[in-house]
Design a protein around this motif. Structure first.
Motif, PDB file in Angstrom:
ATOM      1  N   VAL A  28       0.854  -1.194   0.000  1.00 42.51           N
ATOM      2  CA  VAL A  28       0.000   0.000   0.000  1.00 42.51           C
ATOM      3  C   VAL A  28       0.883   1.235   0.000  1.00 42.51           C
ATOM      4  N   PRO A  29       0.407   2.347  -0.570  1.00 41.06           N
ATOM      5  CA  PRO A  29       1.156   3.603  -0.427  1.00 41.06           C
ATOM      6  C   PRO A  29       1.172   4.028   1.034  1.00 41.06           C
ATOM      7  N   ILE A  30       2.319   4.501   1.517  1.00 38.63           N
ATOM      8  CA  ILE A  30       2.458   4.789   2.947  1.00 38.63           C
ATOM      9  C   ILE A  30       2.722   6.263   3.211  1.00 38.63           C
ATOM     10  N   SER A  31       2.392   7.121   2.256  1.00 32.05           N
ATOM     11  CA  SER A  31       2.474   8.562   2.493  1.00 32.05           C
ATOM     12  C   SER A  31       1.224   9.217   1.945  1.00 32.05           C
ATOM     13  N   LEU A  32       0.812  10.303   2.573  1.00 29.04           N
ATOM     14  CA  LEU A  32      -0.407  10.993   2.162  1.00 29.04           C
ATOM     15  C   LEU A  32      -0.295  11.528   0.748  1.00 29.04           C
ATOM     16  N   SER A  33       0.890  11.977   0.357  1.00 34.87           N
ATOM     17  CA  SER A  33       1.097  12.503  -0.991  1.00 34.87           C
ATOM     18  C   SER A  33       0.797  11.441  -2.039  1.00 34.87           C
ATOM     19  N   ASP A  34       1.327  10.227  -1.833  1.00 40.74           N
ATOM     20  CA  ASP A  34       1.106   9.153  -2.802  1.00 40.74           C
ATOM     21  C   ASP A  34      -0.363   8.750  -2.857  1.00 40.74           C
ATOM     22  N   VAL A  35      -1.012   8.689  -1.701  1.00 39.94           N
ATOM     23  CA  VAL A  35      -2.424   8.304  -1.656  1.00 39.94           C
ATOM     24  C   VAL A  35      -3.284   9.307  -2.419  1.00 39.94           C
ATOM     25  N   LEU A  36      -3.058  10.598  -2.174  1.00 38.20           N
ATOM     26  CA  LEU A  36      -3.886  11.616  -2.811  1.00 38.20           C
ATOM     27  C   LEU A  36      -3.606  11.720  -4.303  1.00 38.20           C
ATOM     28  N   ASN A  37      -2.352  11.574  -4.705  1.00 35.15           N
ATOM     29  CA  ASN A  37      -2.043  11.597  -6.137  1.00 35.15           C
ATOM     30  C   ASN A  37      -2.644  10.392  -6.851  1.00 35.15           C
ATOM     31  N   GLN A  38      -2.626   9.234  -6.203  1.00 31.73           N
ATOM     32  CA  GLN A  38      -3.249   8.049  -6.791  1.00 31.73           C
ATOM     33  C   GLN A  38      -4.745   8.279  -7.000  1.00 31.73           C
ATOM     34  N   ASN A  39      -5.413   8.831  -5.997  1.00 30.01           N
ATOM     35  CA  ASN A  39      -6.844   9.089  -6.110  1.00 30.01           C
ATOM     36  C   ASN A  39      -7.151  10.186  -7.125  1.00 30.01           C
ATOM     37  N   LYS A  40      -6.250  11.141  -7.252  1.00 29.62           N
ATOM     38  CA  LYS A  40      -6.447  12.177  -8.272  1.00 29.62           C
ATOM     39  C   LYS A  40      -6.384  11.573  -9.669  1.00 29.62           C
ATOM     40  N   ARG A  41      -5.425  10.664  -9.893  1.00 28.81           N
ATOM     41  CA  ARG A  41      -5.315  10.003 -11.201  1.00 28.81           C
ATOM     42  C   ARG A  41      -6.564   9.191 -11.495  1.00 28.81           C
ATOM     43  N   TRP A  42      -7.053   8.462 -10.492  1.00 31.65           N
ATOM     44  CA  TRP A  42      -8.294   7.705 -10.685  1.00 31.65           C
ATOM     45  C   TRP A  42      -9.445   8.642 -11.047  1.00 31.65           C
ATOM     46  N   SER A  43      -9.527   9.772 -10.367  1.00 33.49           N
ATOM     47  CA  SER A  43     -10.631  10.713 -10.613  1.00 33.49           C
ATOM     48  C   SER A  43     -10.622  11.205 -12.049  1.00 33.49           C
ATOM     49  N   VAL A  44      -9.441  11.579 -12.551  1.00 35.36           N
ATOM     50  CA  VAL A  44      -9.340  12.061 -13.928  1.00 35.36           C
ATOM     51  C   VAL A  44      -9.748  10.966 -14.907  1.00 35.36           C
ATOM     52  N   GLY A  45      -9.208   9.760 -14.709  1.00 34.45           N
ATOM     53  CA  GLY A  45      -9.518   8.662 -15.623  1.00 34.45           C
ATOM     54  C   GLY A  45     -10.983   8.280 -15.622  1.00 34.45           C
ATOM     55  N   LEU A  46     -11.599   8.268 -14.449  1.00 30.17           N
ATOM     56  CA  LEU A  46     -13.018   7.919 -14.363  1.00 30.17           C
ATOM     57  C   LEU A  46     -13.891   8.969 -15.039  1.00 30.17           C
ATOM     58  N   LEU A  47     -13.541  10.247 -14.856  1.00 31.97           N
ATOM     59  CA  LEU A  47     -14.303  11.304 -15.527  1.00 31.97           C
ATOM     60  C   LEU A  47     -14.148  11.227 -17.041  1.00 31.97           C
ATOM     61  N   GLU A  48     -12.971  10.789 -17.514  1.00 37.41           N
ATOM     62  CA  GLU A  48     -12.769  10.617 -18.956  1.00 37.41           C
ATOM     63  C   GLU A  48     -13.760   9.617 -19.530  1.00 37.41           C
ATOM     64  N   VAL A  49     -14.073   8.572 -18.766  1.00 37.47           N
ATOM     65  CA  VAL A  49     -15.058   7.592 -19.216  1.00 37.47           C
ATOM     66  C   VAL A  49     -16.471   8.137 -19.036  1.00 37.47           C
ATOM     67  N   GLY A  50     -16.726   8.772 -17.897  1.00 39.38           N
ATOM     68  CA  GLY A  50     -18.062   9.237 -17.577  1.00 39.38           C
ATOM     69  C   GLY A  50     -18.610  10.251 -18.561  1.00 39.38           C
ATOM     70  N   PHE A  51     -17.733  11.083 -19.146  1.00 35.31           N
ATOM     71  CA  PHE A  51     -18.184  12.114 -20.076  1.00 35.31           C
ATOM     72  C   PHE A  51     -17.805  11.795 -21.520  1.00 35.31           C
ATOM     73  N   SER A  52     -17.489  10.534 -21.797  1.00 33.31           N
ATOM     74  CA  SER A  52     -17.172  10.126 -23.162  1.00 33.31           C
ATOM     75  C   SER A  52     -18.421   9.607 -23.863  1.00 33.31           C
ATOM     76  N   LYS A  53     -18.268   9.218 -25.115  1.00 30.96           N
ATOM     77  CA  LYS A  53     -19.411   8.666 -25.841  1.00 30.96           C
ATOM     78  C   LYS A  53     -19.799   7.282 -25.314  1.00 30.96           C
ATOM     79  N   TYR A  54     -18.908   6.696 -24.506  1.00 27.49           N
ATOM     80  CA  TYR A  54     -19.204   5.407 -23.887  1.00 27.49           C
ATOM     81  C   TYR A  54     -19.648   5.568 -22.432  1.00 27.49           C
TER      82      TYR A  54
END
Length: 498
Positions: free
Chosen positions: A322-348
């Motif tokens: 598991v990531p063991i620093s707050l920076s890594d955890v938040l950056n990981q979740n930020k990447r997930w957020s961007v990727g999920l929104l890319e799908v959510g607002f796509s033609k699919y």
């Protein structure tokens, strides 16, 4: 190469001593039997580990670490001066051949093939999905096995019977005629008592997949998943023909894996320009178009008609870091957020395309993930509005003597009690649930907000940071603070721009 040599001693040792923790680091970190053989194996492992770490630290391989002329030829070929992480030819090396190599007890060793796709500074590369597609093609050329396991580099097998368990579901033995993959929950070792960064993600990896398993099956979470090779070539009733017959899932490999013809073709399909003007990433293989290629790939496969199975044995099949620093955890979740929104607002989008393809329940299950980051807006308002209203003397909550106060209290307490029960019923604890609540607010006011902003900026055509790999390097001081349950607040920024 070092791991292949060590494996010839390690695998017979595991079979002779009924070792289920097949990761040597995990085994030697547990209460193992102190025998002469065990100490010998441990010394071999420590020597191997020291060699690899020294080479990585020095950035070169000294002569004392080269044990044969074959090793020297291979390393001199691929470790040249102009060889870098972002600019190098395809690297494919057969380290173990099941037809020739045997372990120390005389048993056959499995095939072990090192693959690194070609990289070029002038070519755009898809990250994890692109690497997986290269591996998919190379494995088709060399063995074309009908089953494929994807596993993150920080995870290891915790149960040698996992593959046998999968065969109870694949192919077509699960009661789902179009079953395309079997997903195991993502589990971790080394979590501290409170799980201060809420990395277990109980709802994402346990609670929600159990519910989706009652429909068409869980989503693909990127690791701990066994696929049928056939699922990457179109829907159950719609087959997408690859460019060459050798890549077809029905192709039978009848040549040795180390033959000149096989290796030449394998290097060709691992080239950085191979996918140009092809269906790879759109209709064939792991899908491109989102930073969360695992979610997007599983979603598109289920839209094509494939189903999946959630397998949750009592003993975790795989364990990871598991990531063991707050920076890594938040950056990981930020990447997930961007990727999920890319799908959510796509033609699919799951809210439109997904509902039409899979039905309203499965479509909404995927939409729940796709619009994860949107929670940042109501939570941000809720974080600031009561304070501002209090400063202005404006009442926004019902007073104790008003009838609506009972309804408000019931909804408030009921929501938290239900959420706590859901968490504890998935083998959680109250302490970890409390950490989960705390991190939920942290993520919502940071990762989700910055993820939404980065997605909006990308839509405007402004270059952003792109894919950043979550660091799971175990720094000693950082590890010590994590084990003590201390939040590491020394993070710098959530990157938005180059």
């Amino acid at each position: 190469m070092e791991a292949a040599k060590f494996g010839k001693k390690w695998l017979p040792f595991c079979r002779e001593n009924n070792v289920t923790e097949r990761c040597p680091d995990a085994y030697f970190g547990s209460n193992y039997d102190q025998t002469v053989k065990t100490r010998e194996i441990k010394m071999m492992y420590e020597n191997m580990k020291m060699k690899v770490e020294n080479v990585v630290e020095r950035g070169k391989i000294n002569d004392e670490y080269i044990s044969s002329e074959e090793d020297r030829q291979v390393l001199s070929q691929y470790w040249a001066e102009d060889f870098s992480r972002q600019n190098h030819p395809s690297v494919i090396k057969v380290l173990l051949n099941s037809n020739n190599d045997v372990d120390s007890s005389g048993g056959a060793m499995p095939n072990l093939i090192y693959v690194s796709r070609q990289k070029s500074n002038t070519t755009q590369h898809h990250f994890k999905a692109g690497a997986l597609n290269a591996l998919l093609r190379v494995s088709a050329i060399m063995t074309n096995s009908p089953l494929i396991l994807t596993l993150d580099c920080d995870m290891y097998s915790n149960d040698p019977l996992t593959a046998q368990r999968v065969l109870c579901y694949l192919p077509d033995k699960s009661g789902r005629p179009n079953c395309g993959y079997v997903q195991f929950p993502q589990r971790y070792h080394g979590l501290n008592k409170a799980d201060v960064y809420a990395c277990e993600h109980k709802r994402l990896f346990l609670a929600n997949p159990i519910g989706m398993d009652g429909l068409n099956g869980p989503s693909y979470v990127g690791t701990g998943c066994f696929f049928r090779r056939r699922v990457f070539f179109g829907g159950p009733s719609l087959y997408s023909q690859p460019e060459t017959a050798e890549l077809s899932p029905d192709h039978i490999v009848d040549k040795p894996i180390n033959s000149k013809e096989i290796l030449s073709l394998a290097h060709h399909v691992a080239g950085c320009n191979y996918e140009n003007q092809s269906n790879w990433g759109s209709k064939i293989g792991f899908r491109y178009g989102s930073l969360v290629e695992d979610y997007y790939t599983g979603y598109r496969l289920q839209c094509e008609g494939w189903q999946s199975v959630f397998c949750h044995p009592s003993r975790p099949a795989f364990l990871g870091d598991v990531p063991i620093s707050l920076s890594d955890v938040l950056n990981q979740n930020k990447r997930w957020s961007v990727g999920l929104l890319e799908v959510g607002f796509s033609k699919y989008s799951p809210s439109t395309f997904g509902i039409r393809a899979m039905g309203i329940l499965m479509g909404q299950a995927y939409a729940h993930y796709a619009f994860w980051a949107i929670w940042s807006f109501p939570i941000t308002i809720y974080a600031f509005l009561p304070s501002l209203a209090l400063l202005q003397g404006l009442p926004i909550f019902p007073k104790v003597h008003e009838p609506t106060f009972l309804l408000y209290t019931f909804l408030f307490i009921g929501a938290y009690v239900q959420d706590c029960l859901d968490f504890i019923l998935t083998q959680g604890t109250f302490l970890r649930w409390w950490s989960d609540q705390r991190m939920w607010l942290m993520r919502s006011l940071s990762s989700f907000v910055f993820g939404s902003i980065e997605y909006a900026i990308k839509c405007l055509g402004v270059p952003t940071h792109g894919f950043n790999v979550t660091s799971k390097v175990m720094d000693d001081e950082l590890s010590k603070r994590y084990d003590q349950g201390v939040l590491n607040l020394e993070f710098h920024h959530l990157c938005l721009f180059h």
